[in-house]
Design a protein around this motif. Structure first.
Motif, PDB file in Angstrom:
ATOM      1  N   ALA A   5      -7.333  -6.906 -15.658  1.00 15.72           N
ATOM      2  CA  ALA A   5      -7.152  -7.925 -14.629  1.00 15.72           C
ATOM      3  C   ALA A   5      -5.663  -8.175 -14.412  1.00 15.72           C
ATOM      4  O   ALA A   5      -4.912  -8.326 -15.358  1.00 15.72           O
ATOM      5  CB  ALA A   5      -7.851  -9.208 -15.045  1.00 15.72           C
ATOM      6  N   ILE A   6      -5.265  -8.204 -13.168  1.00 18.76           N
ATOM      7  CA  ILE A   6      -3.890  -8.548 -12.821  1.00 18.76           C
ATOM      8  C   ILE A   6      -3.948  -9.670 -11.799  1.00 18.76           C
ATOM      9  O   ILE A   6      -4.917  -9.793 -11.043  1.00 18.76           O
ATOM     10  CB  ILE A   6      -3.100  -7.333 -12.296  1.00 18.76           C
ATOM     11  CG1 ILE A   6      -3.810  -6.692 -11.102  1.00 18.76           C
ATOM     12  CG2 ILE A   6      -2.874  -6.311 -13.378  1.00 18.76           C
ATOM     13  CD1 ILE A   6      -3.045  -5.569 -10.463  1.00 18.76           C
ATOM     14  N   ASP A   7      -2.909 -10.482 -11.776  1.00 17.92           N
ATOM     15  CA  ASP A   7      -2.916 -11.638 -10.880  1.00 17.92           C
ATOM     16  C   ASP A   7      -2.912 -11.239  -9.411  1.00 17.92           C
ATOM     17  O   ASP A   7      -3.779 -11.615  -8.658  1.00 17.92           O
ATOM     18  CB  ASP A   7      -1.727 -12.546 -11.165  1.00 17.92           C
ATOM     19  CG  ASP A   7      -1.887 -13.304 -12.475  1.00 17.92           C
ATOM     20  OD1 ASP A   7      -3.035 -13.473 -12.919  1.00 17.92           O
ATOM     21  OD2 ASP A   7      -0.867 -13.715 -13.026  1.00 17.92           O
ATOM     22  N   MET A   8      -1.919 -10.504  -9.010  1.00 19.42           N
ATOM     23  CA  MET A   8      -1.763 -10.151  -7.602  1.00 19.42           C
ATOM     24  C   MET A   8      -1.579  -8.647  -7.461  1.00 19.42           C
ATOM     25  O   MET A   8      -0.819  -8.044  -8.198  1.00 19.42           O
ATOM     26  CB  MET A   8      -0.545 -10.858  -7.006  1.00 19.42           C
ATOM     27  CG  MET A   8      -0.643 -12.383  -7.024  1.00 19.42           C
ATOM     28  SD  MET A   8      -1.943 -13.027  -5.951  1.00 19.42           S
ATOM     29  CE  MET A   8      -1.328 -12.527  -4.359  1.00 19.42           C
ATOM     30  N   VAL A   9      -2.269  -8.078  -6.507  1.00 18.28           N
ATOM     31  CA  VAL A   9      -2.088  -6.667  -6.194  1.00 18.28           C
ATOM     32  C   VAL A   9      -1.126  -6.611  -5.014  1.00 18.28           C
ATOM     33  O   VAL A   9      -1.338  -7.289  -3.999  1.00 18.28           O
ATOM     34  CB  VAL A   9      -3.436  -6.002  -5.818  1.00 18.28           C
ATOM     35  CG1 VAL A   9      -3.228  -4.568  -5.392  1.00 18.28           C
ATOM     36  CG2 VAL A   9      -4.409  -6.101  -6.979  1.00 18.28           C
ATOM     37  N   PRO A  10      -0.052  -5.823  -5.113  1.00 17.27           N
ATOM     38  CA  PRO A  10       0.887  -5.741  -3.988  1.00 17.27           C
ATOM     39  C   PRO A  10       0.181  -5.243  -2.732  1.00 17.27           C
ATOM     40  O   PRO A  10      -0.793  -4.498  -2.809  1.00 17.27           O
ATOM     41  CB  PRO A  10       1.928  -4.713  -4.457  1.00 17.27           C
ATOM     42  CG  PRO A  10       1.713  -4.545  -5.914  1.00 17.27           C
ATOM     43  CD  PRO A  10       0.320  -4.975  -6.228  1.00 17.27           C
ATOM     44  N   SER A  11       0.681  -5.658  -1.583  1.00 15.89           N
ATOM     45  CA  SER A  11       0.064  -5.215  -0.332  1.00 15.89           C
ATOM     46  C   SER A  11       0.189  -3.699  -0.214  1.00 15.89           C
ATOM     47  O   SER A  11       1.122  -3.085  -0.719  1.00 15.89           O
ATOM     48  CB  SER A  11       0.715  -5.910   0.851  1.00 15.89           C
ATOM     49  OG  SER A  11       2.081  -5.554   0.923  1.00 15.89           O
ATOM     50  N   LEU A  12      -0.772  -3.123   0.462  1.00  9.69           N
ATOM     51  CA  LEU A  12      -0.844  -1.667   0.576  1.00  9.69           C
ATOM     52  C   LEU A  12      -1.256  -1.318   1.993  1.00  9.69           C
ATOM     53  O   LEU A  12      -2.259  -1.825   2.495  1.00  9.69           O
ATOM     54  CB  LEU A  12      -1.883  -1.130  -0.422  1.00  9.69           C
ATOM     55  CG  LEU A  12      -2.135   0.360  -0.415  1.00  9.69           C
ATOM     56  CD1 LEU A  12      -0.933   1.110  -0.973  1.00  9.69           C
ATOM     57  CD2 LEU A  12      -3.373   0.681  -1.236  1.00  9.69           C
ATOM     58  N   HIS A  13      -0.481  -0.474   2.627  1.00 12.05           N
ATOM     59  CA  HIS A  13      -0.826  -0.021   3.978  1.00 12.05           C
ATOM     60  C   HIS A  13      -1.875   1.078   3.868  1.00 12.05           C
ATOM     61  O   HIS A  13      -1.683   2.065   3.150  1.00 12.05           O
ATOM     62  CB  HIS A  13       0.423   0.502   4.697  1.00 12.05           C
ATOM     63  CG  HIS A  13       0.205   0.764   6.144  1.00 12.05           C
ATOM     64  ND1 HIS A  13      -0.470   1.861   6.606  1.00 12.05           N
ATOM     65  CD2 HIS A  13       0.562   0.030   7.231  1.00 12.05           C
ATOM     66  CE1 HIS A  13      -0.518   1.832   7.916  1.00 12.05           C
ATOM     67  NE2 HIS A  13       0.107   0.718   8.312  1.00 12.05           N
ATOM     68  N   SER A  14      -3.010   0.900   4.549  1.00  9.60           N
ATOM     69  CA  SER A  14      -4.108   1.865   4.421  1.00  9.60           C
ATOM     70  C   SER A  14      -3.720   3.264   4.881  1.00  9.60           C
ATOM     71  O   SER A  14      -4.329   4.251   4.466  1.00  9.60           O
ATOM     72  CB  SER A  14      -5.331   1.382   5.191  1.00  9.60           C
ATOM     73  OG  SER A  14      -5.029   1.267   6.578  1.00  9.60           O
ATOM     74  N   GLY A  15      -2.706   3.383   5.718  1.00 11.05           N
ATOM     75  CA  GLY A  15      -2.250   4.702   6.155  1.00 11.05           C
ATOM     76  C   GLY A  15      -1.773   5.556   4.990  1.00 11.05           C
ATOM     77  O   GLY A  15      -1.843   6.785   5.029  1.00 11.05           O
ATOM     78  N   LEU A  16      -1.294   4.908   3.930  1.00 11.80           N
ATOM     79  CA  LEU A  16      -0.848   5.652   2.757  1.00 11.80           C
ATOM     80  C   LEU A  16      -2.017   6.304   2.012  1.00 11.80           C
ATOM     81  O   LEU A  16      -1.836   7.261   1.267  1.00 11.80           O
ATOM     82  CB  LEU A  16      -0.088   4.732   1.799  1.00 11.80           C
ATOM     83  CG  LEU A  16       1.208   4.126   2.344  1.00 11.80           C
ATOM     84  CD1 LEU A  16       1.749   3.086   1.374  1.00 11.80           C
ATOM     85  CD2 LEU A  16       2.231   5.209   2.597  1.00 11.80           C
TER      86      LEU A  16
END
Length: 86
Positions: A5-16
Motif C-alpha cells: 500500500a502506498i499513499d499516493m500514486v503519481p499521475s500517469l498519462h494513459s498514452g504512456l
C-alpha cells in the motif's frame, strides 16, 4: 507493478501505456514468482526471519501482547505443542 500500500500514486498519462502494450498492476503481497524471487534472494544472502516461537497453550497471552503492541517479532506457533496438554 506496485506491491504494498502506498499513499499516493503519481499521475500517469494513459498514452504512456498504449505504446508497447504496457499495463499497471498492483498487489498487496506480490505473486508466486515475486515471492519465490524474494525467498531465493534471502537464501543466497542468509537473511533469516526474526520470530518468537510460542506454544499453542500461550496463544491467548500472545494475543494480549499483540493488542498491547508488545511484540517485536512475528509469533510462530510450535506445532509440537499441539499434542501437549495445558
Amino acid at each position: 507493478m506496485t506491491v504494498g500500500a502506498i499513499d499516493m500514486v503519481p499521475s500517469l498519462h494513459s498514452g504512456l501505456l498504449v505504446g508497447g502494450q504496457k499495463s499497471v498492476a498492483g498487489s498487496a503481497i506480490g505473486g508466486l514468482p515475486e515471492t519465490q524471487e524474494l525467498l531465493n534472494f534471502c537464501a543466497a544472502k542468509t537473511i533469516l526471519p526474526e520470530t518468537e516461537t510460542i506454544a499453542i497453550q500461550d496463544i491467548n497471552h500472545a494475543f494480549e501482547r499483540m493488542e498491547k503492541a508488545d511484540v517485536k517479532y512475528r509469533f510462530v506457533i510450535d506445532m509440537a505443542s499441539l499434542g501437549r496438554g495445558s
